[in-house]
Design an enzyme around this catalytic site. Structure first.
Site, mmCIF file in Angstrom:
data_model
loop_
_atom_site.group_PDB
_atom_site.id
_atom_site.type_symbol
_atom_site.label_atom_id
_atom_site.label_comp_id
_atom_site.label_asym_id
_atom_site.label_seq_id
_atom_site.Cartn_x
_atom_site.Cartn_y
_atom_site.Cartn_z
ATOM 1 N N GLY A 93 0.819 -1.219 0.000
ATOM 2 C CA GLY A 93 0.000 0.000 0.000
ATOM 3 C C GLY A 93 0.846 1.259 0.000
ATOM 4 N N TYR A 274 -12.781 -3.029 10.892
ATOM 5 C CA TYR A 274 -11.451 -2.420 10.720
ATOM 6 C C TYR A 274 -10.665 -2.485 12.032
ATOM 7 C CZ TYR A 274 -7.858 1.189 10.421
ATOM 8 O OH TYR A 274 -6.654 1.868 10.479
HETATM 9 P P1 NDP Z 1 -4.454 5.097 2.683
HETATM 10 O O1 NDP Z 1 -5.814 4.749 2.255
HETATM 11 O O2 NDP Z 1 -3.878 6.386 2.253
HETATM 12 O O3 NDP Z 1 -3.438 3.961 2.265
HETATM 13 C C1 NDP Z 1 -3.803 2.628 2.263
HETATM 14 C C2 NDP Z 1 -3.055 1.903 1.179
HETATM 15 O O4 NDP Z 1 -3.481 0.537 1.187
HETATM 16 C C3 NDP Z 1 -3.316 2.432 -0.215
HETATM 17 O O5 NDP Z 1 -2.106 2.485 -0.905
HETATM 18 C C4 NDP Z 1 -4.219 1.386 -0.817
HETATM 19 O O6 NDP Z 1 -4.113 1.246 -2.211
HETATM 20 C C5 NDP Z 1 -3.704 0.146 -0.145
HETATM 21 N N1 NDP Z 1 -4.624 -0.968 -0.269
HETATM 22 C C6 NDP Z 1 -5.922 -1.026 0.081
HETATM 23 N N2 NDP Z 1 -6.439 -2.202 -0.252
HETATM 24 C C7 NDP Z 1 -5.449 -2.931 -0.816
HETATM 25 C C8 NDP Z 1 -5.371 -4.209 -1.383
HETATM 26 N N3 NDP Z 1 -6.426 -4.994 -1.459
HETATM 27 N N4 NDP Z 1 -4.191 -4.626 -1.875
HETATM 28 C C9 NDP Z 1 -3.116 -3.824 -1.829
HETATM 29 N N5 NDP Z 1 -3.131 -2.594 -1.326
HETATM 30 C C10 NDP Z 1 -4.286 -2.149 -0.830
HETATM 31 O O7 NDP Z 1 -4.462 4.996 4.287
HETATM 32 P P2 NDP Z 1 -3.321 5.253 5.377
HETATM 33 O O8 NDP Z 1 -2.076 5.647 4.738
HETATM 34 O O9 NDP Z 1 -3.908 6.092 6.413
HETATM 35 O O10 NDP Z 1 -3.186 3.794 5.999
HETATM 36 C C11 NDP Z 1 -1.973 3.105 6.051
HETATM 37 C C12 NDP Z 1 -1.905 2.266 7.305
HETATM 38 O O11 NDP Z 1 -1.914 3.119 8.446
HETATM 39 C C13 NDP Z 1 -3.086 1.311 7.503
HETATM 40 O O12 NDP Z 1 -2.594 0.093 7.977
HETATM 41 C C14 NDP Z 1 -3.914 1.991 8.570
HETATM 42 O O13 NDP Z 1 -4.638 1.049 9.303
HETATM 43 C C15 NDP Z 1 -2.828 2.609 9.391
HETATM 44 N N6 NDP Z 1 -3.223 3.699 10.266
HETATM 45 C C16 NDP Z 1 -3.724 4.866 9.755
HETATM 46 C C17 NDP Z 1 -4.082 5.892 10.601
HETATM 47 C C18 NDP Z 1 -4.622 7.171 10.100
HETATM 48 O O14 NDP Z 1 -4.961 8.011 10.920
HETATM 49 N N7 NDP Z 1 -4.736 7.386 8.799
HETATM 50 C C19 NDP Z 1 -3.919 5.769 12.043
HETATM 51 C C20 NDP Z 1 -3.396 4.503 12.466
HETATM 52 C C21 NDP Z 1 -3.047 3.527 11.602
HETATM 53 P P3 NDP Z 1 -4.838 2.260 -3.247
HETATM 54 O O15 NDP Z 1 -3.966 3.475 -3.264
HETATM 55 O O16 NDP Z 1 -4.815 1.500 -4.505
HETATM 56 O O17 NDP Z 1 -6.188 2.523 -2.712
HETATM 57 MG MG1 PMR Z 2 -10.931 9.209 17.050
HETATM 58 C C1 PMR Z 2 -7.101 11.369 22.036
HETATM 59 C C2 PMR Z 2 -8.125 11.134 21.346
HETATM 60 C C3 PMR Z 2 -8.287 10.509 20.031
HETATM 61 C C4 PMR Z 2 -7.371 10.009 19.119
HETATM 62 C C5 PMR Z 2 -5.878 9.995 19.241
HETATM 63 C C6 PMR Z 2 -8.100 9.488 18.018
HETATM 64 C C7 PMR Z 2 -7.524 8.862 16.918
HETATM 65 N N1 PMR Z 2 -9.440 9.689 18.249
HETATM 66 C C8 PMR Z 2 -9.589 10.320 19.479
HETATM 67 C C9 PMR Z 2 -10.770 10.689 20.094
HETATM 68 C C10 PMR Z 2 -12.044 10.623 19.532
HETATM 69 N N2 PMR Z 2 -12.318 10.130 18.302
HETATM 70 C C11 PMR Z 2 -13.254 11.087 20.158
HETATM 71 C C12 PMR Z 2 -13.350 11.688 21.511
HETATM 72 C C13 PMR Z 2 -14.268 10.836 19.264
HETATM 73 C C14 PMR Z 2 -15.746 11.077 19.415
HETATM 74 C C15 PMR Z 2 -16.069 12.409 18.937
HETATM 75 C C16 PMR Z 2 -13.657 10.245 18.093
HETATM 76 C C17 PMR Z 2 -14.363 9.856 16.958
HETATM 77 C C18 PMR Z 2 -13.784 9.189 15.900
HETATM 78 C C19 PMR Z 2 -14.455 8.660 14.744
HETATM 79 C C20 PMR Z 2 -15.883 8.745 14.412
HETATM 80 N N3 PMR Z 2 -12.432 8.883 15.796
HETATM 81 C C21 PMR Z 2 -12.274 8.189 14.670
HETATM 82 C C22 PMR Z 2 -13.465 8.054 14.016
HETATM 83 C C23 PMR Z 2 -13.207 7.296 12.831
HETATM 84 O O1 PMR Z 2 -13.989 6.957 11.978
HETATM 85 C C24 PMR Z 2 -11.764 6.897 12.827
HETATM 86 C C25 PMR Z 2 -11.707 5.433 13.044
HETATM 87 O O2 PMR Z 2 -12.092 4.922 14.045
HETATM 88 O O3 PMR Z 2 -11.199 4.714 12.092
HETATM 89 C C26 PMR Z 2 -11.159 3.323 12.405
HETATM 90 C C27 PMR Z 2 -11.186 7.606 14.017
HETATM 91 C C28 PMR Z 2 -9.894 7.723 14.521
HETATM 92 N N4 PMR Z 2 -9.591 8.349 15.698
HETATM 93 C C29 PMR Z 2 -8.241 8.323 15.879
HETATM 94 C C30 PMR Z 2 -7.655 7.640 14.786
HETATM 95 C C31 PMR Z 2 -6.187 7.377 14.617
HETATM 96 C C32 PMR Z 2 -8.666 7.273 13.957
HETATM 97 C C33 PMR Z 2 -8.469 6.595 12.645
HETATM 98 C C34 PMR Z 2 -7.849 5.621 12.141
HETATM 99 C C35 PMR Z 2 -7.237 4.381 12.640
HETATM 100 O O4 PMR Z 2 -7.311 3.946 13.748
HETATM 101 O O5 PMR Z 2 -6.585 3.816 11.842
#
Ligand code: NDP
Ligand code: PMR
Ligand code: LMG
Length: 399
Positions: A93, A274
């Site tokens: 990815g 997820y």
């Molecule tokens: P993006 O959507 O930007 O990147 C995800 C990547 O995964 C893309 O390159 C996508 O390809 C690829 N992908 C999806 N499905 C497939 C598949 N079937 N085969 C191969 N590749 C695939 O998201 P992020 O960069 O945010 O996510 C990267 C990682 O970080 C994930 O593991 C996510 O869980 C993790 N993460 C993200 C957070 C965030 O806040 N964004 C927080 C914590 C963790 P394509 O470009 O073709 O869609």
């Molecule tokens: Mg969250 C310290 C507080 C904190 C952090 C670090 C995250 C990260 N989030 C926080 C708090 C809250 N979030 C609170 C208080 C709420 C309710 C308002 C909230 C809501 C929320 C939603 C609806 N947050 C989300 C969503 C998503 O759809 C995202 C998610 O769960 O993806 C699975 C998300 C996220 N919050 C984060 C992070 C890192 C995500 C996204 C992605 C991930 O875990 O990969």
């Protein structure tokens, strides 16, 4: 016909320990509350201090056996200083978000060749170009994690390329928070767990052999986890919460036919699927550590890079969420991190000499210093990790 041959182009919030009382608020800033974060590991941003050997097309001249392959560390005349060949890292990815930012950060050091393992070749090619990654620093290879055939084909193609494998980064993921009904991978697994966990599980299991063959001094396998899978954090307590239950749905194959599409056997919920998949990622990393670290010396790690609120991960969410989420994370939770910063963090886990400890779930504090974070009770449950491993092995055809 597979794209593969043609595509060989060189081209917070955290708490120290999940207590009985559940969530503690002391580790972040939320709604103006100031909360401190535990910093356990001192972080040094110093990169590998070895001189770089000029790259012959990586691995292209690699001989038949590992023993005769060009060694990772060679003595260079006249001072006899040790030099290190370019590291070879597979990032799944890498066509957007964190994966792309990591590829860019690693390429810029001049010390890495990145194999971008992507499902969309053209998108990856455009992304690499617009990120300014120099052609000689990357190769794009096709990989669709939602198909186990594609995973196996990727491994075959990678081996045929004769590039070494020094680090594997399992980064790709899909997030389907608005889906009302489950969708499925080629083999009929619910798409989020099927892609994020099962696809990576097969890939990592197969490529372990290749990692073992590498003569690189620090071999690593990294699986990206997340705070939202950890219920010892506030973020992990936003509904729906991760919970693998007794794994009855996973055992049943996540097919939604005779069994549930959810790991715990419950009703389909895309956001939960997820978060469950991220728990599986973190459990898998620890199980690899327990089974293989001692024997192989490979470093197994996971991480939470910060909330990268602007990536493609949220593409399926409603537009209002996509508008409000970045400012919410920037100004309210303060958990926001840019793609560039997150890429540097993951690049550290790939290459920093100070992050070689195995079995660690890395996080970063407000000053971007890394520390060993605590996983939730479920995400550090060794018995559950073993069962997820055993069931996953059967589902992907390894047992
Ligand atoms: P993006 O959507 O930007 O990147 C995800 C990547 O995964 C893309 O390159 C996508 O390809 C690829 N992908 C999806 N499905 C497939 C598949 N079937 N085969 C191969 N590749 C695939 O998201 P992020 O960069 O945010 O996510 C990267 C990682 O970080 C994930 O593991 C996510 O869980 C993790 N993460 C993200 C957070 C965030 O806040 N964004 C927080 C914590 C963790 P394509 O470009 O073709 O869609
Ligand atoms: Mg969250 C310290 C507080 C904190 C952090 C670090 C995250 C990260 N989030 C926080 C708090 C809250 N979030 C609170 C208080 C709420 C309710 C308002 C909230 C809501 C929320 C939603 C609806 N947050 C989300 C969503 C998503 O759809 C995202 C998610 O769960 O993806 C699975 C998300 C996220 N919050 C984060 C992070 C890192 C995500 C996204 C992605 C991930 O875990 O990969
Ligand atoms: C679900 O909703 C969706 O249903 C699902 O489809 C999927 O998208 C999933 O995780 C993804 O989310 C989550 C929903 C429900 O939360 C919301 O996003 C609704 C917003 C509620 C607004 C709360 C006010 C916050 C003020 C922010 C100001 C504007 C910025 C908005 C930005 C929005 C983007 C996030 O969530 C709930 O049910 C209510 C949420 C309650 C917070 C949960 C925290 C639980 C903590 C429990 C531990 C106890 C610790 C106490 C903490 C006290 C903190 C003050």
């Amino acid at each position: 016909m597979a794209l593969q041959a043609a595509s060989l182009v060189p081209a917070s919030f955290s708490v120290p320990k999940e207590g009985k009382s559940g969530v503690s608020l002391k580790d972040s800033t939320l709604f103006g509350l100031s909360l401190s974060e535990p910093v356990k590991a001192d972080f040094s941003s110093s990169a590998l201090r070895c001189k770089r050997e000029s790259l012959r097309k990586i691995g292209a001249v690699r001989a038949e056996t590992v023993a005769t392959a060009s060694p990772a560390v060679t003595k260079s005349a006249p001072e006899g200083k040790k030099t290190l060949r370019k590291g070879s890292v597979v990032i799944t990815g890498a066509s957007s978000g964190l994966g792309l930012a990591t590829a860019k950060a690693l390429a810029e050091t001049g010390k890495w060749h990145i194999i971008m393992a992507c499902r969309d070749y053209l998108k990856a090619a455009r992304a690499a170009k617009s990120a300014g990654i120099a052609k000689e620093n990357y190769t794009i290879m096709h990989l669709d994690l939602a198909s186990l055939d594609s995973v196996r084909q990727f491994v075959d193609n990678f081996r045929r390329s004769e590039m070494p494998l020094d680090v594997l980064v399992c980064n790709a993921a899909v997030y389907l928070p608005t889906a009302k009904e489950p969708t499925y991978t080629a083999e009929g697994f619910e798409l989020s767990v099927g892609t994020n966990h099962l696809g990576h599980f097969l890939l990592a299991r197969l490529l372990l052999e290749d990692l073992q063959k590498s003569d690189y001094p620090s071999k690593r396998m990294i699986i990206v986890g997340s705070i939202t899978g950890n219920t010892n954090t506030l973020a992990g307590n936003v509904p729906p919460k991760a919970n693998l239950g007794d794994l009855r749905g996973l055992q049943g194959g996540l097919s939604g036919l005779n069994s549930s599409a959810m790991i715990d056997g419950g009703d389909f919920d895309g956001a939960k699927a997820y978060k469950d998949s991220k728990v599986c990622n973190m459990l898998t990393m620890q199980e690899f550590h327990r089974r293989y670290h001692e024997e192989t010396g490979i470093t197994f790690s996971s991480l939470y890079p910060g909330c990268i609120a602007t990536t493609g991960l949220f593409r399926e969410h409603i537009p209002l969420f996509r508008t409000l989420f970045p400012p919410f994370q920037k100004y309210i939770t303060k958990g926001y991190v840019s793609e560039e910063e997150a890429g540097k963090r993951l690049a550290q886990v790939v290459s920093d000499p100070s992050l070689t400890k195995s079995g660690v779930y890395w996080s970063w504090n407000k000053t971007s210093a890394s520390f060993e974070n605590q996983l939730s009770q479920e995400a550090s449950d060794a018995e559950k990790a073993r069962r997820v491993w055993d069931i996953s092995e059967k589902l992907v055809g390894l047992a």
